[in-house]
Design a protein around this motif. Structure first.
Motif, PDB file in Angstrom:
ATOM      1  N   GLY A  92       0.971  -1.185   0.094  1.00  0.00           N
ATOM      2  CA  GLY A  92       0.078  -0.106  -0.016  1.00  0.00           C
ATOM      3  C   GLY A  92       1.128   1.323  -0.097  1.00  0.00           C
ATOM      4  N   ARG A  93       1.929   1.101   0.859  1.00  0.00           N
ATOM      5  CA  ARG A  93       2.863   2.368   0.976  1.00  0.00           C
ATOM      6  C   ARG A  93       3.535   2.556  -0.535  1.00  0.00           C
ATOM      7  N   ALA A  94       3.875   1.437  -1.166  1.00  0.00           N
ATOM      8  CA  ALA A  94       4.544   1.619  -2.638  1.00  0.00           C
ATOM      9  C   ALA A  94       3.685   2.010  -3.567  1.00  0.00           C
ATOM     10  N   MET A  95       2.339   1.838  -3.587  1.00  0.00           N
ATOM     11  CA  MET A  95       1.561   2.420  -4.436  1.00  0.00           C
ATOM     12  C   MET A  95       1.312   3.846  -4.205  1.00  0.00           C
ATOM     13  N   LEU A  96       1.113   4.196  -2.919  1.00  0.00           N
ATOM     14  CA  LEU A  96       0.973   5.837  -2.603  1.00  0.00           C
ATOM     15  C   LEU A  96       2.282   6.593  -2.982  1.00  0.00           C
ATOM     16  N   GLU A  97       3.155   5.953  -2.802  1.00  0.00           N
ATOM     17  CA  GLU A  97       4.533   6.784  -3.036  1.00  0.00           C
ATOM     18  C   GLU A  97       4.612   6.732  -4.637  1.00  0.00           C
ATOM     19  N   ALA A  98       4.162   5.956  -5.464  1.00  0.00           N
ATOM     20  CA  ALA A  98       4.378   5.861  -6.915  1.00  0.00           C
ATOM     21  C   ALA A  98       3.221   6.793  -7.401  1.00  0.00           C
ATOM     22  N   VAL A  99       2.090   6.991  -6.690  1.00  0.00           N
ATOM     23  CA  VAL A  99       1.125   8.143  -7.234  1.00  0.00           C
ATOM     24  C   VAL A  99       1.505   9.464  -6.766  1.00  0.00           C
ATOM     25  N   ALA A 100       2.265   9.591  -5.612  1.00  0.00           N
ATOM     26  CA  ALA A 100       2.825  10.832  -5.104  1.00  0.00           C
ATOM     27  C   ALA A 100       3.992  11.361  -5.857  1.00  0.00           C
ATOM     28  N   GLY A 101       4.557  10.323  -6.500  1.00  0.00           N
ATOM     29  CA  GLY A 101       5.795  10.726  -7.650  1.00  0.00           C
ATOM     30  C   GLY A 101       5.302  11.243  -8.791  1.00  0.00           C
ATOM     31  N   LEU A 102       4.150  10.505  -9.066  1.00  0.00           N
ATOM     32  CA  LEU A 102       3.461  11.082 -10.431  1.00  0.00           C
ATOM     33  C   LEU A 102       2.908  12.645 -10.146  1.00  0.00           C
ATOM     34  N   GLY A 103       2.443  12.815  -8.756  1.00  0.00           N
ATOM     35  CA  GLY A 103       2.049  14.265  -8.487  1.00  0.00           C
ATOM     36  C   GLY A 103       2.902  15.470  -8.733  1.00  0.00           C
ATOM     37  N   LEU A 104       4.087  14.911  -8.202  1.00  0.00           N
ATOM     38  CA  LEU A 104       5.246  15.818  -8.324  1.00  0.00           C
ATOM     39  C   LEU A 104       5.651  16.254  -9.842  1.00  0.00           C
ATOM     40  N   TRP A 105       5.504  15.108 -10.643  1.00  0.00           N
ATOM     41  CA  TRP A 105       5.839  15.445 -12.048  1.00  0.00           C
ATOM     42  C   TRP A 105       4.674  16.302 -12.715  1.00  0.00           C
ATOM     43  N   PHE A 106       3.597  16.208 -12.516  1.00  0.00           N
ATOM     44  CA  PHE A 106       2.630  16.874 -12.857  1.00  0.00           C
ATOM     45  C   PHE A 106       2.568  18.409 -12.345  1.00  0.00           C
ATOM     46  N   GLN A 107       3.069  18.414 -11.057  1.00  0.00           N
ATOM     47  CA  GLN A 107       3.418  19.784 -10.519  1.00  0.00           C
ATOM     48  C   GLN A 107       4.351  20.560 -11.349  1.00  0.00           C
ATOM     49  N   PHE A 108       5.400  19.778 -11.676  1.00  0.00           N
ATOM     50  CA  PHE A 108       6.587  20.532 -12.429  1.00  0.00           C
ATOM     51  C   PHE A 108       5.906  20.662 -13.836  1.00  0.00           C
ATOM     52  N   ILE A 109       5.356  19.981 -14.646  1.00  0.00           N
ATOM     53  CA  ILE A 109       4.685  20.309 -15.679  1.00  0.00           C
ATOM     54  C   ILE A 109       3.898  21.568 -15.723  1.00  0.00           C
ATOM     55  N   ALA A 110       2.926  21.684 -14.579  1.00  0.00           N
ATOM     56  CA  ALA A 110       2.104  22.845 -14.368  1.00  0.00           C
ATOM     57  C   ALA A 110       2.970  24.099 -14.277  1.00  0.00           C
ATOM     58  N   LEU A 111       4.129  23.688 -13.550  1.00  0.00           N
ATOM     59  CA  LEU A 111       4.996  25.049 -13.241  1.00  0.00           C
ATOM     60  C   LEU A 111       5.582  25.690 -14.590  1.00  0.00           C
ATOM     61  N   GLN A 112       5.860  24.598 -15.130  1.00  0.00           N
ATOM     62  CA  GLN A 112       6.770  25.023 -16.868  1.00  0.00           C
ATOM     63  C   GLN A 112       5.883  25.711 -17.762  1.00  0.00           C
ATOM     64  N   ILE A 113       4.322  25.334 -17.574  1.00  0.00           N
ATOM     65  CA  ILE A 113       3.471  25.784 -18.498  1.00  0.00           C
ATOM     66  C   ILE A 113       3.049  27.194 -17.913  1.00  0.00           C
ATOM     67  N   LEU A 114       3.045  27.382 -16.639  1.00  0.00           N
ATOM     68  CA  LEU A 114       2.662  28.632 -16.068  1.00  0.00           C
ATOM     69  C   LEU A 114       4.050  29.774 -16.489  1.00  0.00           C
TER      70      LEU A 114
END
Length: 374
Positions: A35-57
């Motif tokens: 369960g912890r591994a799945m949540l960490e994987a999703v959290a990592g994707l969240g950071l990547w999406f944040q980075f993409i949003a920051l680059q667009i802005l």
């Protein structure tokens, strides 16, 4: 739209809390659990999406763009970043035996500092010793020294030097023995910053299709962001009333702006002036007030070094004044004390022989003159 960014640790903590709160029984979310591994994987994707949003802005809004993204944004509107400017000023060319011969100094003659920073003599048709027939400056026999305009061969603030720093002839000239700049050169710049370009972009947009003072001022800054100017309506260059006339006083901080810059500014202003309005683009009346003072330093300071710093800082202050600004007497005292912590006393301060401010005069620019120490 504002986005609140979260760290990996915060994101993961919020996910664990949400998952545990939504489950009626205790979940195994310890380190290493599935369960912890799945949540960490999703959290990592969240950071990547944040980075993409920051680059667009950062690339879609001028306020958050930097570097080349600022350039590409404003270029869509026909605006470009101003390049850096080379320092300009004047240098005295002197002969030890002036009566024996005259001297001809061609445009392009070089002078330099001890560190090998090179400056070129440039043309100024208004200089008293300019010879149109020779296409050069002429020191008449019997005249010991003539003062000529120079421009640094290197663009940027590296060309800003203290008084006396230019001391060598780079090109041998018969009839000239020594050279020196009696005033500091302070008007070299490293080019327009992102912040300055953003500010100019606003003025540029607001002045489009408007024959206003703001449009004329923007036209001047389009030539160079480092120009100092004053725009006056309904008068001529002498200050006499002349309805429908606009006078643009222009300087680059040296007090001796070149003919080519005057021509460029005229062309730029002429493109935005309204019909039936006449324009004049001229140099300001330049006043180089003499400054005197006596400086005392403590045991931790070297008087000659402190005096050089004070002289350079006073030149920077005067050369930075806008056309039509007053020159402050008390500012000289402040500059002297601020030059070095070892300064213990400043006395006998005069500005143009007096102890009061020099008044603000339309079309007049105060620029660096001589600084003498008692």
């Amino acid at each position: 739209m504002a986005i609140t960014f979260q760290s990996f640790k915060t994101t993961l903590g919020n996910m664990v809390a949400s998952a545990q709160g939504a489950c009626p029984s205790l979940l195994d979310l310890n380190v290493g659990s599935p369960g912890r591994a799945m949540l960490e994987a999703v959290a990592g994707l969240g950071l990547w999406f944040q980075f993409i949003a920051l680059q667009i802005l950062s690339r879609t809004r001028l306020a958050t763009s930097i570097g080349s993204d600022v350039d590409s944004f404003v270029q869509d509107f026909g605006l470009t970043r101003e390049a850096g400017t080379a320092a300009t000023g004047t240098v005295a060319f002197t002969s030890f035996t002036p009566a024996s011969q005259s001297a001809t100094i061609a445009v392009g003659t070089t002078v330099k500092t001890a560190s090998n920073l090179v400056y070129d003599v440039v043309e100024d048709s208004t200089n008293a010793v300019w010879s149109a027939a020779d296409g050069a400056y002429v020191r008449p026999a019997g005249t010991a020294s003539i003062t000529l305009p120079v421009q640094c061969g290197t663009t940027g603030s590296t060309g800003n030097v203290a008084a006396g720093a230019i001391c060598l002839l780079g090109t041998a000239v018969a009839g000239i023995d020594t050279v020196t700049n009696t005033a500091a050169l302070t008007n070299g710049s490293d080019g327009e910053t992102d912040a300055a370009l953003r500010t100019r972009f606003v003025a540029y947009i607001n002045s489009r299709s408007k024959a206003t003072i703001a449009a004329i001022e923007n036209a001047v800054t389009d030539v160079s962001a480092d120009l100092v100017y004053q725009v006056v309506e309904n008068v001529d260059t002498s200050g006499a009333t002349l309805p429908g006339n606009v006078v643009v006083f222009v300087d680059d901080g040296s007090g001796d702006v070149s003919d080519s810059v005057i021509d460029e500014v005229y062309t730029a202003v002429d493109a935005v002036r309204p019909a039936a309005v006449s324009i004049q683009v001229v140099r300001p009346t330049v006043v180089r007030p003499a400054v005197t003072m006596t400086v005392t330093v403590g045991s931790t300071g070297t008087l000659a070094t402190v005096e050089t710093t004070i002289s350079t800082n006073i030149a920077t202050y005067l050369n930075g004044l806008a056309i039509g600004d007053a020159a402050s007497y008390s500012r000289l005292i402040q500059i002297a004390y601020a030059a070095d912590a070892s300064v213990t006393n400043v006395t006998g301060v005069t500005l143009a022989g007096g102890t009061v401010d020099l008044p603000a005069i339309t079309g007049t620019a105060y620029r660096a003159g001589t600084v003498s120490f008692g």
